[in-house]
Design an enzyme around this catalytic site. Sequence first.
Site, PDB file in Angstrom:
ATOM      1  N   LYS A   8       0.933  -1.082  -0.078  1.00  0.00           N
ATOM      2  CA  LYS A   8      -0.010  -0.005   0.136  1.00  0.00           C
ATOM      3  C   LYS A   8       0.738   1.087  -0.013  1.00  0.00           C
ATOM      4  O   LYS A   8       1.935   1.289   0.600  1.00  0.00           O
ATOM      5  CB  LYS A   8      -0.955  -0.115   1.254  1.00  0.00           C
ATOM      6  N   SER A  14      -9.466   2.169   3.069  1.00  0.00           N
ATOM      7  CA  SER A  14      -8.605   2.927   2.219  1.00  0.00           C
ATOM      8  C   SER A  14      -7.572   2.056   1.548  1.00  0.00           C
ATOM      9  O   SER A  14      -6.803   2.500   0.592  1.00  0.00           O
ATOM     10  CB  SER A  14      -7.892   3.723   3.231  1.00  0.00           C
ATOM     11  N   SER A  27     -10.312  -0.382   6.723  1.00  0.00           N
ATOM     12  CA  SER A  27      -9.676  -0.126   5.634  1.00  0.00           C
ATOM     13  C   SER A  27      -9.170  -1.386   4.885  1.00  0.00           C
ATOM     14  O   SER A  27      -8.663  -1.157   3.581  1.00  0.00           O
ATOM     15  CB  SER A  27      -8.414   0.922   5.615  1.00  0.00           C
TER      16      SER A  27
END
Length: 471
Positions: free
Chosen positions: A82, A157, A181
């Site tokens: 990420k 996210s 997330s």
Amino acid sequence: MSDTDLGSLDAQTLAHLFESREASPLEATRAALERIERFNPDVNAYVYVDAEGAESAAKASARRWGQGKQLSPIDGVPVSLKDLTQVAGMPCREGSLTTSDALCDTDAPPARMLREAGAILLGKTNTPEFGWKAVTDNRVFGATANPWDTRLTPGGSSGGAAAAAALNMGVLHQGGDSGGSIRIPAAFTGVFGFKPTFGWTPQWPPAKEPSLSHLGPLTRTVRDAVSMLNVMGRYDYRDPYATRGQPECWGVDLDKGLTGLRIGYSADLGYAKVDPQIAERVREAAGRLEALGAEVVEVHPGFSSPLDTFRKLWFTASLEQWSQMDNHQRTLLDSGMVANAREAEPWKAVELFRALADRAELTQCLEHFNQEYHLLMTPSVAIPPFEINQEVPPGSDMRDWEEWAPFSYPFNLSQQPAASVPCGFTDNGLPVGFQLAGGKFDDVRVLRACHAYMEAHPPRFPSVPNPAQYA
């Protein structure tokens, strides 16, 4: 292997092929890169790809497998990280115009551990600015789209990681979860997502609200998630919140089935409003868990909505981030994040102190619940995916993302392990997930139950991004 798409395989199958020399890490890496080249223009999951570095690492992995000196079972397996995670030799934009394209010179713990295990680091996946919201768009790279319908959000996210997992653009995908997330985008894209017990997957530098943040995998199978956790779920001294005690093998109980497990099932936690089709798919999944041998009891876990408690912590984190910016940088920030920060400005220290006390009471309640029930089952998200570039469904009376994701952030407050498991589709063909949460440090049991369900009811994945499924 000419008839096999190496880019469609899981980590265990790839390792078997590497060992038998029926395929090589270089071939698997090139297959993953080819899928990124094909699919990423439609979904924008990756914001940085290091093809040259990946191929170089894959060649080294192939030599190790050829000599029988592989570093781990995921040596040569393609992975993503990420874009909130530092990776040496890659930028870390964090979705923010306040950052730069400068290359990092240090690996954060998950990147270091994966690299040392021989995994092939393909690149970075998209995230909202500093991971502040549960959809994935930012002013640097734009929005990530849902592979099932590219007009819709994949959630966030870790939306880039989830979209990459759904399309197998790489095999193992690292996400982060401070309020849902990992689990939210897993549910929206139909993949498996797991948030471990807090502190068991170390991170550095610390997240914006470090006591809420858990790093974990998004994958197509539980076994793949375990393969990733067996590497990145280890202590690292750089994380001041890291704890010890991780299982030697996170998947030690995967094949034990569900017999003997007592699962408390709550359709709405007593306060959430859930889309009827989501509720129906999750209720069906509860019946399937029971048919597999678990005892499933419909219950109310005994706490009221902790929304205000979560907002006190989450908005204060935005305020701290905003306060570190100069006037020009503040103009570059996501307006929603700024609104959260400004709302927190007048709050007093005693209000945050009370929120911490409320958090402790919630944790106590959930840990007490887990003395009677091994696991708590809920929907993962209250609604199906909605339009891209929106924080809440257009036309709803919702204010922000926490209102449509009421099932996830309670378990960040409690720091307990929780997973999202795909369990079917709405009438419009959009993925639905259910959540299983366990007591602190009971990660092995959560993974066991998720695996039993997914083995009996394998999920379906998109073969290509679908831009107009419902037109």
